[in-house]
Design a protein around this motif. Structure first.
Motif, PDB file in Angstrom:
ATOM      1  N   LYS A 188       3.569   6.072  12.159  1.00  0.00           N
ATOM      2  CA  LYS A 188       3.245   5.057  11.165  1.00  0.00           C
ATOM      3  C   LYS A 188       2.035   4.232  11.603  1.00  0.00           C
ATOM      4  CE  LYS A 188       5.095   1.202   8.479  1.00  0.00           C
ATOM      5  NZ  LYS A 188       3.849   0.431   8.643  1.00  0.00           N
ATOM      6  N   GLU A 189       2.017   3.852  12.873  1.00  0.00           N
ATOM      7  CA  GLU A 189       0.897   3.057  13.379  1.00  0.00           C
ATOM      8  C   GLU A 189      -0.402   3.859  13.364  1.00  0.00           C
ATOM      9  OE1 GLU A 189       3.028   0.044  16.536  1.00  0.00           O
ATOM     10  OE2 GLU A 189       2.851   2.156  17.071  1.00  0.00           O
ATOM     11  N   LYS A 190      -0.282   5.172  13.569  1.00  0.00           N
ATOM     12  CA  LYS A 190      -1.474   6.017  13.537  1.00  0.00           C
ATOM     13  C   LYS A 190      -1.995   6.207  12.113  1.00  0.00           C
ATOM     14  CE  LYS A 190      -0.312   8.664  17.689  1.00  0.00           C
ATOM     15  NZ  LYS A 190       0.010   9.991  18.258  1.00  0.00           N
ATOM     16  N   ILE A 191      -1.077   6.254  11.151  1.00  0.00           N
ATOM     17  CA  ILE A 191      -1.475   6.551   9.778  1.00  0.00           C
ATOM     18  C   ILE A 191      -1.919   5.305   9.017  1.00  0.00           C
ATOM     19  CG2 ILE A 191       0.692   6.270   8.484  1.00  0.00           C
ATOM     20  CD1 ILE A 191      -1.611   9.345   8.382  1.00  0.00           C
ATOM     21  N   ASP A 192      -1.488   4.116   9.436  1.00  0.00           N
ATOM     22  CA  ASP A 192      -1.808   2.889   8.707  1.00  0.00           C
ATOM     23  C   ASP A 192      -3.301   2.659   8.488  1.00  0.00           C
ATOM     24  OD1 ASP A 192       0.648   2.076   7.930  1.00  0.00           O
ATOM     25  OD2 ASP A 192       0.904   0.506   9.436  1.00  0.00           O
ATOM     26  N   PRO A 193      -4.189   2.975   9.460  1.00  0.00           N
ATOM     27  CA  PRO A 193      -5.618   2.781   9.194  1.00  0.00           C
ATOM     28  C   PRO A 193      -6.124   3.556   7.984  1.00  0.00           C
ATOM     29  CG  PRO A 193      -5.242   3.071  11.539  1.00  0.00           C
ATOM     30  CD  PRO A 193      -3.935   3.358  10.862  1.00  0.00           C
ATOM     31  N   TYR A 194      -5.528   4.720   7.708  1.00  0.00           N
ATOM     32  CA  TYR A 194      -5.929   5.495   6.537  1.00  0.00           C
ATOM     33  C   TYR A 194      -5.520   4.803   5.229  1.00  0.00           C
ATOM     34  CZ  TYR A 194      -7.058   9.509   9.478  1.00  0.00           C
ATOM     35  OH  TYR A 194      -7.627  10.338  10.405  1.00  0.00           O
ATOM     36  N   LEU A 195      -4.467   3.994   5.299  1.00  0.00           N
ATOM     37  CA  LEU A 195      -3.924   3.350   4.103  1.00  0.00           C
ATOM     38  C   LEU A 195      -4.447   1.925   3.915  1.00  0.00           C
ATOM     39  CD1 LEU A 195      -0.216   4.532   4.592  1.00  0.00           C
ATOM     40  CD2 LEU A 195      -2.050   5.686   3.345  1.00  0.00           C
ATOM     41  N   LYS A 196      -5.205   1.415   4.881  1.00  0.00           N
ATOM     42  CA  LYS A 196      -5.652   0.024   4.867  1.00  0.00           C
ATOM     43  C   LYS A 196      -6.422  -0.349   3.593  1.00  0.00           C
ATOM     44  CE  LYS A 196      -6.206  -3.957   7.138  1.00  0.00           C
ATOM     45  NZ  LYS A 196      -6.980  -4.738   6.172  1.00  0.00           N
ATOM     46  N   PRO A 197      -7.322   0.494   3.060  1.00  0.00           N
ATOM     47  CA  PRO A 197      -8.032   0.113   1.831  1.00  0.00           C
ATOM     48  C   PRO A 197      -7.097  -0.200   0.668  1.00  0.00           C
ATOM     49  CG  PRO A 197      -9.108   1.979   2.856  1.00  0.00           C
ATOM     50  CD  PRO A 197      -7.817   1.781   3.594  1.00  0.00           C
ATOM     51  N   TYR A 199      -3.961  -1.470   0.994  1.00  0.00           N
ATOM     52  CA  TYR A 199      -3.411  -2.805   1.277  1.00  0.00           C
ATOM     53  C   TYR A 199      -4.429  -3.885   0.926  1.00  0.00           C
ATOM     54  CZ  TYR A 199       0.563  -0.860   3.940  1.00  0.00           C
ATOM     55  OH  TYR A 199       1.717  -0.214   4.312  1.00  0.00           O
ATOM     56  N   ASP A 200      -5.686  -3.660   1.285  1.00  0.00           N
ATOM     57  CA  ASP A 200      -6.734  -4.656   1.027  1.00  0.00           C
ATOM     58  C   ASP A 200      -6.847  -4.957  -0.466  1.00  0.00           C
ATOM     59  OD1 ASP A 200      -7.288  -4.802   3.704  1.00  0.00           O
ATOM     60  OD2 ASP A 200      -9.054  -3.500   3.617  1.00  0.00           O
ATOM     61  N   ALA A 201      -6.822  -3.916  -1.288  1.00  0.00           N
ATOM     62  CA  ALA A 201      -6.920  -4.116  -2.741  1.00  0.00           C
ATOM     63  C   ALA A 201      -5.722  -4.897  -3.267  1.00  0.00           C
ATOM     64  CB  ALA A 201      -7.030  -2.765  -3.444  1.00  0.00           C
ATOM     65  N   LEU A 202      -4.525  -4.550  -2.804  1.00  0.00           N
ATOM     66  CA  LEU A 202      -3.315  -5.239  -3.259  1.00  0.00           C
ATOM     67  C   LEU A 202      -3.322  -6.714  -2.887  1.00  0.00           C
ATOM     68  CD1 LEU A 202      -0.641  -2.519  -2.447  1.00  0.00           C
ATOM     69  CD2 LEU A 202      -1.185  -3.387  -4.731  1.00  0.00           C
ATOM     70  N   GLU A 203      -3.872  -7.037  -1.716  1.00  0.00           N
ATOM     71  CA  GLU A 203      -3.898  -8.440  -1.278  1.00  0.00           C
ATOM     72  C   GLU A 203      -4.785  -9.300  -2.159  1.00  0.00           C
ATOM     73  OE1 GLU A 203      -4.989  -8.174   2.810  1.00  0.00           O
ATOM     74  OE2 GLU A 203      -2.947  -7.708   3.489  1.00  0.00           O
ATOM     75  N   LEU A 215       6.902  -4.641  -1.165  1.00  0.00           N
ATOM     76  CA  LEU A 215       6.857  -3.560  -0.182  1.00  0.00           C
ATOM     77  C   LEU A 215       8.227  -3.338   0.452  1.00  0.00           C
ATOM     78  CD1 LEU A 215       3.433  -4.397   1.523  1.00  0.00           C
ATOM     79  CD2 LEU A 215       3.934  -2.366   0.144  1.00  0.00           C
ATOM     80  N   GLU A 216       8.906  -4.427   0.771  1.00  0.00           N
ATOM     81  CA  GLU A 216      10.237  -4.314   1.375  1.00  0.00           C
ATOM     82  C   GLU A 216      11.228  -3.668   0.423  1.00  0.00           C
ATOM     83  OE1 GLU A 216      11.042  -8.349   2.386  1.00  0.00           O
ATOM     84  OE2 GLU A 216      10.020  -8.249   4.336  1.00  0.00           O
ATOM     85  N   GLN A 217      11.117  -3.985  -0.875  1.00  0.00           N
ATOM     86  CA  GLN A 217      12.037  -3.442  -1.872  1.00  0.00           C
ATOM     87  C   GLN A 217      11.571  -2.094  -2.416  1.00  0.00           C
ATOM     88  OE1 GLN A 217      12.174  -6.611  -4.777  1.00  0.00           O
ATOM     89  NE2 GLN A 217      13.485  -7.903  -3.513  1.00  0.00           N
ATOM     90  N   GLN A 218      10.461  -1.608  -1.915  1.00  0.00           N
ATOM     91  CA  GLN A 218       9.856  -0.342  -2.336  1.00  0.00           C
ATOM     92  C   GLN A 218       9.517  -0.317  -3.821  1.00  0.00           C
ATOM     93  OE1 GLN A 218      12.415   2.835  -0.768  1.00  0.00           O
ATOM     94  NE2 GLN A 218      11.121   2.890   1.054  1.00  0.00           N
ATOM     95  N   ILE A 219       9.260  -1.507  -4.365  1.00  0.00           N
ATOM     96  CA  ILE A 219       8.684  -1.579  -5.711  1.00  0.00           C
ATOM     97  C   ILE A 219       7.240  -1.107  -5.644  1.00  0.00           C
ATOM     98  CG2 ILE A 219       7.983  -3.165  -7.560  1.00  0.00           C
ATOM     99  CD1 ILE A 219      10.477  -4.838  -6.848  1.00  0.00           C
ATOM    100  N   ILE A 220       6.591  -1.378  -4.513  1.00  0.00           N
ATOM    101  CA  ILE A 220       5.286  -0.811  -4.204  1.00  0.00           C
ATOM    102  C   ILE A 220       5.431   0.019  -2.936  1.00  0.00           C
ATOM    103  CG2 ILE A 220       2.899  -1.277  -3.526  1.00  0.00           C
ATOM    104  CD1 ILE A 220       2.987  -3.827  -5.154  1.00  0.00           C
ATOM    105  N   GLU A 221       5.026   1.275  -3.012  1.00  0.00           N
ATOM    106  CA  GLU A 221       5.053   2.161  -1.847  1.00  0.00           C
ATOM    107  C   GLU A 221       3.635   2.618  -1.525  1.00  0.00           C
ATOM    108  OE1 GLU A 221       8.343   5.135  -1.264  1.00  0.00           O
ATOM    109  OE2 GLU A 221       8.569   4.800  -3.415  1.00  0.00           O
ATOM    110  N   ILE A 222       3.269   2.546  -0.248  1.00  0.00           N
ATOM    111  CA  ILE A 222       1.983   3.053   0.218  1.00  0.00           C
ATOM    112  C   ILE A 222       2.288   4.074   1.302  1.00  0.00           C
ATOM    113  CG2 ILE A 222      -0.269   2.450   1.158  1.00  0.00           C
ATOM    114  CD1 ILE A 222       0.218  -0.417   0.255  1.00  0.00           C
ATOM    115  N   LEU A 223       1.914   5.322   1.070  1.00  0.00           N
ATOM    116  CA  LEU A 223       2.392   6.362   1.972  1.00  0.00           C
ATOM    117  C   LEU A 223       1.436   7.546   2.035  1.00  0.00           C
ATOM    118  CD1 LEU A 223       5.352   8.162   0.158  1.00  0.00           C
ATOM    119  CD2 LEU A 223       3.561   6.914  -0.992  1.00  0.00           C
ATOM    120  N   PRO A 224       1.496   8.315   3.119  1.00  0.00           N
ATOM    121  CA  PRO A 224       0.716   9.557   3.188  1.00  0.00           C
ATOM    122  C   PRO A 224       1.192  10.531   2.122  1.00  0.00           C
ATOM    123  CG  PRO A 224       1.557   8.922   5.353  1.00  0.00           C
ATOM    124  CD  PRO A 224       2.256   8.062   4.351  1.00  0.00           C
ATOM    125  N   LEU A 225       0.289  11.336   1.631  1.00  0.00           N
ATOM    126  CA  LEU A 225       0.599  12.271   0.554  1.00  0.00           C
ATOM    127  C   LEU A 225       1.777  13.182   0.895  1.00  0.00           C
ATOM    128  CD1 LEU A 225      -0.071  13.637  -2.151  1.00  0.00           C
ATOM    129  CD2 LEU A 225      -1.795  14.997  -0.935  1.00  0.00           C
TER     130      LEU A 225
END
Length: 331
Positions: A188-197, A199-203, A215-225
């Motif tokens: 997860k820590e290795k893959i997070d940099p790929y997903l950062k853009p 997160y940035d847009a959502l913020e 994110l905690e309730q998985q109403i929004i999910e950000i994940l590798p394909l």
């Protein structure tokens, strides 16, 4: 001699005055220099004096500044110049022949949890128009055209209006010249940099506490394909970003996840394929496989849609010219 008109814009009380006009009215001075208008600031009221077309263009940029200030964004000089450049190009350019005919479509706004976002170019407006008419939209174009940001904004707007129950954002984890194996941490820590853009847009669009809860309730999910395999996504807004780095089978897998009452936007740049063989790209093959299917739309964004630093468009043009020269040598 063309008549001088006067237009008035009011800065909302909740918006920081300096965020709009700039330090010592610096943003207003930039507008005056570029649009040949005079802007008088009296409290939260701005009066714009000039020829009709120039005054209207200055007002359009000021509205962009106000919309950005509502999202707590402070415009730099480069941001203001970019907004001016885009406004001028929209007024002078005719719609591209390979984009949907949206020239007559009124400029719409996208309602997020932190204010409103406007499409800023013809290509971005074409994305919105395509999504209104189709359940699956492919948005393809170079870096800096706002594909991902606008896709996320549209997803957030659908969630806010209860048109969908969840948002799923996915990216392929393709190593673009870097090795995941040598990065510290677990997967997860290795893959997070790929997903950062993403997160940035959502913020930019949700308050931090609300985003954390979603994110905690998985109403929004950000994940590798790869994590989408075997799922069916009903009542969801699904985004596949960096789709040029999917394989043929990955693209097929992603598209067949779509369930009832769901929409999907696939974004990518075919000039930035990181796969060993470019012809293996699932995004490229989708043009041939899916063309002509009702309910699926393809929107092409171009260098005219670049909304980053003004130099980004020139950089893209330079690389395209270089690629053309290299290809001609190989032939």
């Amino acid at each position: 001699m063309e008549e001088i008109v006067e237009k008035t814009i009011k800065i909302p009380e909740a918006v920081g005055h300096i965020s709009v006009v700039g330090e010592q009215d610096s943003n207003l001075r930039i507008l005056e220099e570029n649009f040949q208008v005079r802007i008088i600031a009296r409290g939260n009221t701005l009066k714009i004096l000039g020829k009709q077309q120039e005054a209207e263009a200055a007002c359009q940029v000021l509205e962009e500044l106000i919309a950005a200030a509502k999202r707590n964004k402070i415009f730099t000089r480069d941001d203001v110049l970019t907004a001016i450049k885009i406004t001028r190009s929209l007024k002078s350019a005719s719609p591209a022949t390979d984009l949907p005919d949206v020239a007559a479509t009124p400029m719409e706004t996208i309602s997020t949890f932190l204010g409103y976002i406007k499409p800023r170019t013809e290509g971005q407006r074409a994305m919105m128009e395509a999504l209104n008419k189709n359940d699956i939209v492919f948005a393809v174009g170079p870096a800096g055209t706002g594909k991902t940001y606008l896709a996320v904004a549209l997803a957030v707007a659908h969630l806010k209006e209860n048109l969908v129950k969840k948002i799923v954002l996915a990216r392929p984890a393709v190593e673009a010249g870097e090795s995941l194996g040598f990065l510290p941490g677990d997967y997860k820590e290795k893959i997070d940099p790929y997903l950062k853009p993403l997160y940035d847009a959502l913020e930019d669009m949700l308050p931090r506490d609300l985003l954390k809860r979603f994110l905690e309730q998985q109403i929004i999910e950000i994940l590798p394909l790869a994590y989408m395999r075997g799922r069916t996504l009903n009542n969801a807004f699904v985004i596949l970003d960096e789709a040029q780095n999917t394989t043929f089978m990955q693209m097929k897998m992603f598209l067949t996840r779509l369930g009832i009452n769901s929409k999907s936007i696939i974004t990518g740049d075919i000039t930035q394929i990181d796969l060993p063989t470019k012809k293996d790209s699932g995004l490229v093959s989708s043009f041939y496989v899916l063309s002509g299917i009702e309910g699926i739309a393809f929107v092409k964004l171009t260098n005219r849609d670049v909304v980053r630093h003004p130099l980004v468009k020139d950089i893209i043009d330079a690389y395209e010219r270089y690629d053309e020269k290299q290809n001609s040598k190989e032939k």
